[in-house]
Design a protein around this motif. Structure first.
Motif, PDB file in Angstrom:
ATOM      1  N   GLU A  72      -5.999   5.296  -1.615  1.00 52.81           N
ATOM      2  CA  GLU A  72      -6.090   5.004  -0.193  1.00 52.81           C
ATOM      3  C   GLU A  72      -4.700   4.841   0.377  1.00 52.81           C
ATOM      4  N   SER A 130      -2.561   3.984   3.850  1.00 51.90           N
ATOM      5  CA  SER A 130      -2.614   3.423   5.191  1.00 51.90           C
ATOM      6  C   SER A 130      -1.495   4.076   5.987  1.00 51.90           C
ATOM      7  N   PRO A 139      -3.780   1.473  10.019  1.00 51.27           N
ATOM      8  CA  PRO A 139      -3.445   0.165   9.455  1.00 51.27           C
ATOM      9  C   PRO A 139      -4.110  -1.018  10.151  1.00 51.27           C
ATOM     10  N   ARG A 150      -8.202  -2.714   8.618  1.00 52.87           N
ATOM     11  CA  ARG A 150      -8.499  -3.778   7.666  1.00 52.87           C
ATOM     12  C   ARG A 150      -8.114  -5.131   8.245  1.00 52.87           C
ATOM     13  N   PRO A 187      -0.497  -7.206   6.974  1.00 53.64           N
ATOM     14  CA  PRO A 187      -0.819  -5.831   6.619  1.00 53.64           C
ATOM     15  C   PRO A 187       0.393  -5.003   6.968  1.00 53.64           C
ATOM     16  N   ARG A 215      -2.125   1.880  -0.082  1.00 53.35           N
ATOM     17  CA  ARG A 215      -2.836   0.611   0.064  1.00 53.35           C
ATOM     18  C   ARG A 215      -3.648   0.270  -1.175  1.00 53.35           C
ATOM     19  N   GLY A 216      -4.234   1.254  -1.814  1.00 49.76           N
ATOM     20  CA  GLY A 216      -5.080   0.907  -2.952  1.00 49.76           C
ATOM     21  C   GLY A 216      -5.490   2.111  -3.767  1.00 49.76           C
ATOM     22  N   SER A 247      -0.998  -4.014  -4.033  1.00 47.08           N
ATOM     23  CA  SER A 247      -1.947  -2.914  -3.815  1.00 47.08           C
ATOM     24  C   SER A 247      -3.343  -3.373  -4.231  1.00 47.08           C
ATOM     25  N   GLU A 248      -4.351  -2.651  -3.761  1.00 48.02           N
ATOM     26  CA  GLU A 248      -5.728  -3.043  -4.032  1.00 48.02           C
ATOM     27  C   GLU A 248      -6.308  -2.151  -5.119  1.00 48.02           C
ATOM     28  N   SER A 290       4.552  -7.607  -0.174  1.00 46.77           N
ATOM     29  CA  SER A 290       3.750  -6.943   0.835  1.00 46.77           C
ATOM     30  C   SER A 290       3.757  -5.452   0.541  1.00 46.77           C
ATOM     31  N   ARG A 291       2.894  -4.772   1.189  1.00 49.22           N
ATOM     32  CA  ARG A 291       2.932  -3.304   1.139  1.00 49.22           C
ATOM     33  C   ARG A 291       3.469  -2.833   2.484  1.00 49.22           C
ATOM     34  N   GLY A 292       3.967  -1.632   2.528  1.00 47.14           N
ATOM     35  CA  GLY A 292       4.452  -1.096   3.795  1.00 47.14           C
ATOM     36  C   GLY A 292       5.872  -1.555   4.070  1.00 47.14           C
TER      37      GLY A 292
END
Lengths: 655, 655
Positions: free
Chosen positions: A314, A316, A359, A362, A388, A395-396, A439-440, A536-538
């Protein structure tokens, strides 16, 4: 199994360490003396704090340089011990660790040591304290566990037992068979640490590089099974000196540590169950051993096999146009929007599936989740929900597993934090947890071929031989060992030996987590810089500097490249110097060399086969790789990674 | 002496590396092949760039796994070599490094190797290229420099010589005497690296932990003198693989590298001069040796002895009230304002002098300096001038030296950046340079007793036995080795062995730079976190988390403590648990223990004497320590440092 952790494993003050250990779910702690000495809290206050947190104080440590000394020094050492016994009384503690003498031993005479241990035992008896004698790997005269045991046995004192520490034993590669000789009740304490295979002096190795079980190279399952076989029924405790753990977030390290013990416990339980069932009902030899093992009360976990494949990745994005254009250029087909979530769409190329989300989506969902801030798991979720990442980022990952419910249950029992997710009543219920890098990780039933949930996007048949080959993730510094254990314990993946890859801004440590059949391959990369916002991600994540990528395998890279060119793909440019070096290194057909050069395709070869691959330019912190594997090539084109890192560095510094 | 540096020492792209090497002042570079391969610039462009920068391209490296192989592989290896010779022609390069075979050697037969080297020489002859054969410490069959030399000698080919690399030789502890056997003209290249004393496998040691000469534990002066003695007249080049250098700023690393060579060159020159003058006019043996040495054309530097003392420490503060109150509480006396700069004041306690400035002052002065932005030295000064830290911080140190002019001249020749400073016509001219941590280093003539410049503040006699005992500086990560070389080469200080001190947020690496008589002692501390703004002073510097301190020595710590209490000093609180442990560790008189506890005084003892000390609370990023040394105690109370770090951590996390 009663779990314990030495306070030296954790960062922070003693008070913070106790809180973290209790919150993670440990039953007890070892008090590392230095932590107490620097604390403004009195022993009574510490005892009260631990009691309030439901933690037992399992071991006071270390007491050093006691035995094997001349009489005068021995008298001083006994006085020193008595002061510590008095302190332990105030703490309400009953077990002290005695390390074999490193600095002051001058008498290498068993009888002297036995006598001195016995006199310590007499003193300890007056305080109701047990002394656990441990052979340090660098002890002056006593450096092997079996020598320590022989001395304890000869001392034959009810207050003198031994302490087994996997580091001191496994680092010396000592024969383990004599562990079985030690009666469980004479093992007064058990300390576990794992370690990476390093060739360095054992003291430095011990002081800086220990890791939690499952994060190094040793077989701690076998080690714990041997100790369990003695009938040992005390705490199983972690004692890890690690430069990174000392800097990392206390609470995360504590959770990581407890996960390692739960995982190990389940491993031994499973191995023991397998043996018992193999032995059947008959009076097999070792039945006594099994009952001994039972004394540790080993709890199982739902068992999982390694994933059978990748369901999806996934991504984002806040730049939907650029991302979907690149997917199209790579030959992905648009399957459809999610039937109830128009901001989620699915793209596929054969069995490679990319879920693209915008983004904000979620975010809206997550804020609806009620957060109970006293539960640290929920707190982690809240943090994730609150931040986020922006930009385009991974993301995952959805993993195809034999039993998604079992995998999820196991993950939660291993202290993973569930990803909060809304689900419509008629949708496939996909549940997942956060990985250490933020990450998920989602679990889906199946084998990775046309999973059921894809129906929610519509149906686009695609018989092309294409799938996700590997996923390259950027790991935050100081959480690397945690990540290895996470994927090992939750997903049964295996860590391959790590490599250092040079980049213009430092060495990138790279370690592949993989399933045995190669259906799942994830190189984890630790960037040299410490990102200001590592979890964090991003935007602001390590992937900013060292972007992550998804590699797609195809059966003809030239066709894929030509189609991509026709659709206007921006390739990562490969220097001409690379092709000249390639020509010098490999005896390639000029025609092949020309085609590689023409299409910006990189090449590697080993005894097993060939690897051809190209990279796209980066969008946000994500790019793609297209690969073709010829023969039985199992690598990732590691010799070519510096070419990519340099090109990406130029892009970063130019922009 | 012609200086060179391998591009692998530096971070960044090849183009950035060349620029940095030229700017630092190197004469040439070694092209590390990987850097070229990942570069989009053609060999011709690189050659042109180097020529434009005035850099010679001294060595193409490495060529690997060539010799000691079967015929079929040998043919392929020759073809591989020819491709590289062709590339070198395009670069205009004439020397290639050949490393002894690590991976593919199967034939351990001198005759085969000699024959293969000779055939390589014949091929090299056609391209006008010299091949420098080097024994890698982990070579399969050839791992010693003298074995490599024996093979080169036997090959007896004008195009085949040897390369000496200090790392590969000193890491194996090989006898160096056979270097003298090698004719200088058969040494085709010389590579230098230093290394810390580590007990680990030599490959990891080499790949991650090399440092520049003067930053490790080896005697490179002796090594270079030996090579100079052969008549070697080629470049002296740095080849250092270091994880930190790979991440650090390219330009700074290049300057650091050049400084190491200049320093080494001067050392050898001085040693050689000393020998020559000892030999006098007589026909001493080794006179030929001296003339050989001259071929390297070793340039001297103004010689300096270690400093005779500390003239002063300068603290910048925006909280004048708090700082001067604390100075008063510690028994400092206000001497006066500077006669022309009312924002600068002097405080003294015996021979301990603290100059206190308000932070805007220097700023006003500096912005008046005209900055020539094409000169990197000026650019560094401009950066320093533009970002004068706020808060209270250590701005600089004045050192008492035998000859301030010589020290300053030497510093500038060692590429240090001068601190811009205005001076009135009738003032003592104090000149100084920036240290790697951004602090200012000033040189004053004298022995540290009542220096002349203090007249500018007025006269306050003070006969108390008190002086600056040591100054503890916080070093930015990745610039630690640079700092060691800086103080070694500019001030002739000596680096003592480093220690790791545990703190609640990680291990602090601590290394003392000291003069032999202890008149100057500076523990350098590297904090575990990577500060976002590591090179400024004041807010945002490493000292924010790990504050710096100035320690004052007195002859009676209890009197000092009582006076301080009477004046309301806030001591750093020492936990009661510390005193209980102290009682267990040392057999102290109860009366002494009681007094220590009463006054928050810490205690240490070793074979040589005793150490009593207390700390103040922190103002900004600075605090003070008062110490009393009894007997011949030479340490710094290292066992007590964790107590201090924990207390300061609590202060940080509570505030």
């Amino acid at each position: 199994m009663r779990t314990s952790i030495a306070t030296v494993c954790l960062s922070g003050t003693l008070e913070e360490k106790l809180q973290a250990a209790a919150t993670a779910g440990f039953d007890g702690v070892e008090i590392f003396e230095q932590d107490l000495i620097v604390s403004p809290s009195s022993p009574e206050v510490i005892a009260g704090l631990a009691a309030g947190l439901g933690l037992s104080l399992d071991l006071y440590q270390p007491f050093r340089d006691f035995e094997g000394v001349e009489d005068e020094l021995f008298a001083a050492n006994l006085a020193r011990a008595e002061a510590k016994f008095q302190l332990m009384k105030r703490l309400g503690m009953t077990t002290m660790l005695l390390c074999s003498n490193v600095a002051t031993a001058t008498v290498d005479d068993d009888q002297v040591v036995v006598d001195q241990l016995r006199r310590l035992g007499d003193l300890a008896e007056r305080y109701g304290i047990d002394v656990a004698y441990e052979a340090l790997a660098w002890g002056r005269f006593v450096s092997e566990y079996d020598r320590a045991w022989d001395l304890v046995k000869a001392a034959d004192h009810p207050r003198i037992g031994t302490c087994l520490d996997s580091f001191h034993i496994l680092s010396r590669d000592t024969d383990l068979s004599r562990i079985a000789e030690i009666p469980g009740e004479k093992i007064f304490f058990l300390q576990l640490a794992d370690a990476p295979a390093l060739s360095m002096d054992v003291l430095s190795w011990s002081r800086h590089h220990r890791v939690f079980p499952g994060e190094g190279s040793w077989d701690l399952t076998d080690f714990l099974a041997r100790v369990a076989g003695t009938g040992y029924a005390g705490p199983v405790s972690l004692e890890v000196f690690n430069d990174s753990f000392r800097q990392a977030d206390t609470q995360r390290t504590a959770v990581d540590g407890l996960r390692s013990l739960r995982w190990l416990e389940a491993n031994v339980s499973a191995a023991s169950g397998a043996k018992a069932s193999a032995a059947g009902e008959a009076e097999a030899p070792g039945a006594g051993l099994e009952s001994n093992r039972a004394r540790l009360n080993l709890r199982p976990l739902p068992q999982v096999s390694e994933p059978r494949g990748i369901d999806y990745v996934e991504l984002s994005t806040d730049d939907l146009g650029a991302l979907t254009r690149q997917l199209h250029q790579l030959g992905f087909r648009f399957v459809g929007f999610h039937r109830t979530k128009p901001h989620v769409q699915l793209w596929r190329r054969g069995q490679a599936r990319i879920v693209v989300t915008e983004p904000t989506s979620r975010h809206y969902e997550s804020t609806a989740v009620t957060i109970d801030s006293t539960d640290p798991a929920d707190e982690a979720a809240a943090v994730a929900a609150d931040s986020p990442g922006s930009g385009t980022f991974l993301r995952g990952i959805g993993f195809a597993v034999d039993d998604a419910d079992a995998a999820m249950e196991r993950a939660l029992l291993l202290s993973a934090t569930e990803v909060p997710r809304d689900q419509a009543h008629d949708e496939e219920v996909l549940r997942g947890v956060f990985a250490p890098d933020g990450s998920e990780v989602f679990f889906g039933d199946g084998n990775g071929v046309d999973p059921q949930w894809t129906d929610e996007f519509g149906t686009v048949p695609d018989e092309r031989q294409s799938a996700i080959d590997h996923i390259n993730l950027a790991q935050p510094a100081h959480h690397y060992d945690e990540a290895v254990l996470f994927y090992t314990s939750l997903l049964a993946l295996t860590a391959l030996p790590s490599q250092d890859v040079p980049s213009p801004s430092g060495l990138v440590r790279s370690q592949v987590m993989s399933s045995a059949d190669g259906a799942v391959r994830m190189p984890l990369n630790v960037s040299p810089d410490h990102s200001p916002n590592p979890l964090s991600r991003g935007t602001g994540s390590p992937a900013e500097t060292y972007p992550e990528h998804v590699a797609i395998v195809c059966d003809d890279i030239f066709t894929a490249a030509m189609a991509a060119v026709a659709r206007g793909l921006k390739f990562l440019a490969v220097p001409q110097n690379y092709y000249e070096d390639l020509a010098a290194r490999f005896d390639l057909e000029p025609e092949l060399l020309g085609r590689l050069r023409e299409h910006n395709i990189l090449y590697d070869r080993d005894d097993r086969g060939e690897f051809l691959h190209f990279y796209t330019s980066t969008i946000g912190s994500v790019f793609f790789e297209m690969v073709e594997r010829r023969g039985d090539y199992q690598g990732y084109g590691a010799p070519n990674a510096p070419v990519r890192l340099a090109a990406q560095h130029r892009r970063n510094t130019e922009s």
